[in-house]
Motif scaffolding. Sequence first.
Motif: not given
Length: 264
Positions: A49-56
């Motif tokens: 979830e953390l990585i997804k947040k940054f990916q955006s």
Amino acid sequence: MSYPSCTLITPTYNWPEALELLLLSILNQTIIPNEVIIADDGSNENTKELIKKFQSTFPVPLIHIWHEDNKNQKPKIMNKGIAAAKYDYIIEIDGDIIMNKYFIEDHLSFAEKGIYLYGSRVNIQENFLPELFSKKNIHFNFFSKGIKKRARTIRIPYLMNFAKITTERSSKLRGCNMSFWKSDFIKINGFNENLVGWGIDDSEMIQRLHNIEINGKRLKNTAIAYHIYHKEQSRSQLDINDEILKQTTENKLTFIEKGINQYL
């Protein structure tokens, strides 16, 4: 000055608080790597979830490579990550590192053919962690509280003009701060997946680079990295791994059977 194109790769395992600070320190770099690969050794949903947040909003591809949790399999996940890297030069850090803003620039400035680079780290102390994580602090200098080995915070790139080439593997080598050419890594078949548990994987890989006459250069007063304190991992496999390193060194082994070629 023209720099080589590069992939920054970091292993991680179930510590999203540290990974968040690492990612914030990437965004603060004077030169952003061409891509970032997170080699995830089986973390749970919180890391995803953390990585997804940054990916955006991340300015370059932020790639999450994950495999199932099967105890410590760092060599395997790092091979998978580096196999996926699109760029010529690999900068390797650990998932508990906060980079000084010139960190990537320093690695790229001193990259040269036939050489790998390795730097040191400043330690962030245990008693500072609550403040570190609550304030999401990524800015440190010589006078910062909560750190040890302050002399390593001083950045003087000019001194690298006098850096000597090391023809033997240094005991000061740390996988949390090093860089190398992907083509050299492939020549020796990457990390040795017969190494299990904590320790030795970076040293054993670097030893094989020396065995094919790729030499090192130590990054002193440059490429400053801050290492977040954590409890030591189990060293139960260290005797086995030490023996593998000994064989690699004494027999001048250059290629291992179980390596990156499985993923290329």
